[in-house]
Design a protein around this motif. Structure first.
Motif, mmCIF file in Angstrom:
data_model
loop_
_atom_site.group_PDB
_atom_site.id
_atom_site.type_symbol
_atom_site.label_atom_id
_atom_site.label_comp_id
_atom_site.label_asym_id
_atom_site.label_seq_id
_atom_site.Cartn_x
_atom_site.Cartn_y
_atom_site.Cartn_z
ATOM 1 N N LEU A 183 27.334 42.944 2.941
ATOM 2 C CA LEU A 183 26.469 41.455 2.598
ATOM 3 C C LEU A 183 25.136 41.824 3.371
ATOM 4 C CD1 LEU A 183 29.014 38.523 2.737
ATOM 5 C CD2 LEU A 183 28.155 40.114 0.854
ATOM 6 N N ALA A 184 25.009 42.325 4.379
ATOM 7 C CA ALA A 184 23.949 42.546 5.216
ATOM 8 C C ALA A 184 22.950 43.453 4.485
ATOM 9 C CB ALA A 184 23.927 43.063 6.616
ATOM 10 N N LEU A 185 23.342 44.618 3.869
ATOM 11 C CA LEU A 185 22.677 45.478 3.043
ATOM 12 C C LEU A 185 22.079 44.873 1.674
ATOM 13 C CD1 LEU A 185 21.800 48.349 2.344
ATOM 14 C CD2 LEU A 185 23.951 49.036 1.493
ATOM 15 N N GLN A 186 22.998 43.990 1.358
ATOM 16 C CA GLN A 186 22.684 43.283 0.150
ATOM 17 C C GLN A 186 21.363 42.469 0.307
ATOM 18 O OE1 GLN A 186 24.925 43.822 -2.718
ATOM 19 N NE2 GLN A 186 23.413 42.885 -4.054
ATOM 20 N N LYS A 187 21.600 41.755 1.209
ATOM 21 C CA LYS A 187 20.560 40.802 1.594
ATOM 22 C C LYS A 187 19.422 41.903 1.796
ATOM 23 C CE LYS A 187 18.745 37.439 5.032
ATOM 24 N NZ LYS A 187 19.205 36.574 6.196
ATOM 25 N N THR A 188 19.175 42.767 2.588
ATOM 26 C CA THR A 188 17.997 43.541 3.002
ATOM 27 C C THR A 188 17.646 44.165 1.656
ATOM 28 O OG1 THR A 188 18.939 44.218 4.990
ATOM 29 C CG2 THR A 188 17.274 45.362 4.011
ATOM 30 N N ALA A 189 18.529 44.606 0.666
ATOM 31 C CA ALA A 189 17.950 45.143 -0.566
ATOM 32 C C ALA A 189 17.046 44.066 -1.477
ATOM 33 C CB ALA A 189 18.983 45.808 -1.298
ATOM 34 N N ASN A 190 17.790 42.807 -1.381
ATOM 35 C CA ASN A 190 17.131 41.885 -2.068
ATOM 36 C C ASN A 190 15.713 41.498 -1.735
ATOM 37 O OD1 ASN A 190 19.297 41.374 -4.052
ATOM 38 N ND2 ASN A 190 20.210 39.628 -2.893
ATOM 39 N N SER A 191 15.672 41.272 -0.405
ATOM 40 C CA SER A 191 14.207 41.200 0.065
ATOM 41 C C SER A 191 13.317 42.343 -0.134
ATOM 42 C CB SER A 191 14.626 40.995 1.613
ATOM 43 O OG SER A 191 15.235 39.892 2.089
ATOM 44 N N ALA A 192 13.838 43.413 -0.167
ATOM 45 C CA ALA A 192 12.738 44.423 -0.354
ATOM 46 C C ALA A 192 12.549 44.431 -1.854
ATOM 47 C CB ALA A 192 13.806 45.763 -0.165
ATOM 48 N N ALA A 193 13.311 43.946 -2.654
ATOM 49 C CA ALA A 193 12.925 43.856 -4.021
ATOM 50 C C ALA A 193 12.187 42.585 -4.500
ATOM 51 C CB ALA A 193 14.338 43.624 -5.050
ATOM 52 N N GLY A 194 11.647 41.857 -3.411
ATOM 53 C CA GLY A 194 10.764 40.702 -3.487
ATOM 54 C C GLY A 194 11.330 39.450 -4.028
ATOM 55 N N LEU A 195 12.810 39.292 -3.600
ATOM 56 C CA LEU A 195 13.471 38.061 -3.931
ATOM 57 C C LEU A 195 12.992 36.871 -3.568
ATOM 58 C CD1 LEU A 195 16.059 36.748 -5.332
ATOM 59 C CD2 LEU A 195 16.936 36.770 -3.185
ATOM 60 N N GLU A 196 12.283 36.796 -2.113
ATOM 61 C CA GLU A 196 11.807 35.635 -1.576
ATOM 62 C C GLU A 196 10.608 35.268 -2.082
ATOM 63 O OE1 GLU A 196 15.168 36.707 1.282
ATOM 64 O OE2 GLU A 196 13.434 37.891 0.215
ATOM 65 N N SER A 197 9.948 36.143 -2.964
ATOM 66 C CA SER A 197 8.690 35.511 -3.293
ATOM 67 C C SER A 197 8.802 34.618 -4.385
ATOM 68 C CB SER A 197 8.000 37.054 -4.133
ATOM 69 O OG SER A 197 8.799 37.407 -5.323
ATOM 70 N N LEU A 198 10.108 34.501 -5.040
ATOM 71 C CA LEU A 198 10.476 33.437 -5.849
ATOM 72 C C LEU A 198 10.248 31.901 -5.223
ATOM 73 C CD1 LEU A 198 13.378 35.102 -7.840
ATOM 74 C CD2 LEU A 198 11.114 35.045 -8.668
ATOM 75 N N VAL A 199 10.108 32.075 -4.013
ATOM 76 C CA VAL A 199 10.372 30.570 -3.321
ATOM 77 C C VAL A 199 8.978 29.736 -3.862
ATOM 78 C CG1 VAL A 199 9.960 29.409 -1.080
ATOM 79 C CG2 VAL A 199 11.863 31.232 -1.363
ATOM 80 N N ALA A 200 7.915 30.436 -3.818
ATOM 81 C CA ALA A 200 6.879 29.851 -4.165
ATOM 82 C C ALA A 200 6.976 29.130 -5.594
ATOM 83 C CB ALA A 200 5.548 30.823 -3.937
ATOM 84 N N ALA A 201 7.324 29.970 -6.459
ATOM 85 C CA ALA A 201 7.642 29.482 -7.829
ATOM 86 C C ALA A 201 8.378 28.265 -7.786
ATOM 87 C CB ALA A 201 7.895 30.496 -8.627
ATOM 88 N N ALA A 202 9.381 28.317 -7.103
ATOM 89 C CA ALA A 202 10.513 27.301 -7.045
ATOM 90 C C ALA A 202 9.978 25.861 -6.631
ATOM 91 C CB ALA A 202 11.741 27.529 -6.269
ATOM 92 N N ILE A 203 8.790 26.018 -5.472
ATOM 93 C CA ILE A 203 8.154 24.908 -5.227
ATOM 94 C C ILE A 203 7.346 24.436 -5.973
ATOM 95 C CG2 ILE A 203 6.700 24.158 -3.037
ATOM 96 C CD1 ILE A 203 8.168 26.228 -1.340
ATOM 97 N N ALA A 204 6.553 25.251 -6.771
ATOM 98 C CA ALA A 204 5.676 24.827 -7.694
ATOM 99 C C ALA A 204 6.390 23.913 -8.969
ATOM 100 C CB ALA A 204 4.737 25.973 -8.196
ATOM 101 N N ASP A 205 7.525 24.587 -9.231
ATOM 102 C CA ASP A 205 8.454 23.930 -10.215
ATOM 103 C C ASP A 205 8.918 22.473 -9.558
ATOM 104 O OD1 ASP A 205 8.306 25.954 -11.913
ATOM 105 O OD2 ASP A 205 10.058 26.833 -11.430
#
Length: 495
Positions: A183-205
């Motif tokens: 799970l730690a590797l999964q989280k790191t890989a998601n972050s490297a793929a820019g998952l958290e960049s979706l937060v701004a779009a979610a807030i705008a929605d």
């Protein structure tokens, strides 16, 4: 209100004042009296509400007509566009075809038991796919409907379940792929793929959804609808019937959103708990929530768990779902919890939940329609007897064709006293995920007000000083103060 209603209500409150159980007075109300009573009663809040399932079929069909959508007369579903085919008709056909209109309402709800030979379970869960296109791009409209309906029932707090950036987060998870359970590797890989960049779009929605809702309700104008007064927070819906990498990505985005925006207050997992993927990955999902939330320290979780019966799960599966949600995932609230008495060590688990203050969101009509569990078979009374905090909620009011007041009346019909209903309403705020200190030192019991507000609860305004300061600083205390003021006025009017 009719005189007889007030007479029944006065008897209930008189019994409360004498320290007696008020259940007999509520039980003696006629159907009409109980309906009026529960609708007028301040009910605190609604903690278990999927807004996509909260809209009645008639409204969804009206939107389909307005948006120029189509109806598949064979599958009784709304489709985004009219493709060539003899089964497809413009949604506007329902204006003149009463038979089709009635069938569509049946297709979107559980009002017609055994419709097309489907079980309540299959009809309920299948309806989302049939009406989904009608609600697409109508998130603000749905929110406005839910808020205003609650306010017209004297209820002013809502935790709405919504899926922020649902498709985009699942796509990111699919692109990253499953890392074999690290799970730690999964989280790191998601972050490297820019998952958290979706937060701004979610807030705008979220901003756009709220702006649309407030515009529809004419908030801030002299003709504002009552729903403008409702305080809303959101729970991140995540799918338990997706591949693990996609579910994990949705959960990870949810934690990031809760951290970034105070309107988003917790996580949820949705979809049928008896689905093969839900069953296969249940324990893994609980470990995901535990890991990503640091056992509830980073973000809180209110998890669907125990939405099962022997009609839809084996005895083996009924032994551990609530226990793992509480003990492994660190859930602060449990949605449904119907199978709890069947779980291994049920009495010890109930005692643990009572001690920890883990609330069960009780959905009586939903459990009856989906699982066939109602009346004495439902654990609502069993939970109350063991001190587990409970709060009544609707689940999916539109599909079930109910409202929150209906659930309070149903609880009374099933033996709940006025005191039980009053506790449910208070619990809906005390066990919410609102921030700040509450007005009560003993949430769930409500005998010891917070020291700052002792002998003031129920007043129109707090005295200047410690109590006023607490209410100004705490979202939770502010909502509780409003509810207690409404409750005091409701009870005073019935004396």
């Amino acid at each position: 209100m009719i005189a007889r209603y007030w007479a029944a209500a006065s008897l209930a409150f008189a019994l409360v004042g004498q320290g007696a159980q008020a259940a007999p007075a509520v039980a003696r109300m006629t159907g009409g009296e109980l309906t009026a009573f529960t609708r007028a009663m301040p009910k605190g809040g609604e903690l278990h509400n999927h807004i996509s399932g909260a809209i009645f079929a008639e409204t969804l069909l009206a939107w389909a007509v307005e948006d120029g959508l189509c109806i598949n007369a064979k599958t009784l579903a709304v489709t985004p566009a009219c493709q060539p085919g003899e089964d497809l008709k413009p949604a506007s056909t329902i204006k003149t075809d009463e038979v089709l209109r009635a069938a569509m309402i049946d297709s979107f709800s559980v009002r017609n038991p055994g419709f097309l030979d489907r079980s309540g379970h299959d009809q309920f869960f299948g309806s989302f796919g049939r009406f989904g296109a009608a609600g697409a791009r109508r998130e603000g409209d749905m929110l406005a409907h839910v808020m205003d309906n609650l306010a017209r029932q004297n209820t002013y707090y809502l935790e709405a379940m919504v899926t922020p950036q649902g498709v985009a987060s699942r796509v990111r998870g699919a692109q990253v792929g499953w890392k074999g359970g690290d799970l730690a590797l999964q989280k790191t890989a998601n972050s490297a793929a820019g998952l958290e960049s979706l937060v701004a779009a979610a807030i705008a929605d979220t901003d756009a959804m709220e702006a649309r809702a407030r515009s529809l309700m004419k908030c801030g104008t002299p003709v504002a609808q009552p729903g403008c007064q409702v305080t809303v927070r959101y729970l991140v819906q995540t799918s338990r019937v997706a591949p693990p990498e996609q579910t994990f990505a949705q959960l990870q985005l949810g934690v990031a959103l809760v951290t970034a925006d105070k309107r988003w207050v917790g996580l949820q997992m949705v979809a049928p708990e008896d689905h093969p993927l839900s069953i296969t990955h249940y324990s893994l999902h609980m470990r995901m929530v535990d890991f990503l939330t640091d056992h509830g320290r980073t973000a809180k979780a209110a998890l669907h768990a125990g939405e099962l019966s022997m009609d839809y799960a084996t005895p083996e599966e009924l032994r551990y779902h609530v226990a793992e949600a509480v003990r492994v995932a660190g859930a602060r609230r449990i949605g449904h919890g119907v199978d709890l008495p069947l779980e291994t060590g049920a009495e010890a688990l109930a005692a643990e939940m009572a001690a920890k203050g883990v609330l069960v969101e009780v959905n009586l009509s939903s459990n009856a329609a989906i699982l066939g569990v109602s009346g004495k078979a439902h654990p609502y009374a069993w939970l109350r007897q063991r001190g587990v905090p409970v709060s009544l909620s609707t689940d999916d009011a539109g599909i079930l064709r109910i409202d929150l007041s209906h659930e309070y009346a149903r609880a009374a019909d099933d033996g709940a006293s006025y005191g039980d209903l009053k506790a449910s309403a208070r619990n809906a705020i005390a066990f919410s995920f609102l921030t700040g200190e509450g007005l009560w030192s003993d949430p769930g019991v409500y005998r010891r007000p917070a020291k700052a507000c002792a002998r003031q609860i129920g007043r129109a305004e707090p005295k200047p000083g410690a109590c006023a300061d607490l209410i100004a600083a705490s979202d939770k205390a502010r909502e509780q103060w409003r509810h207690e003021r409404l409750l005091a006025a409701f009870e005073a009017a019935a004396r």
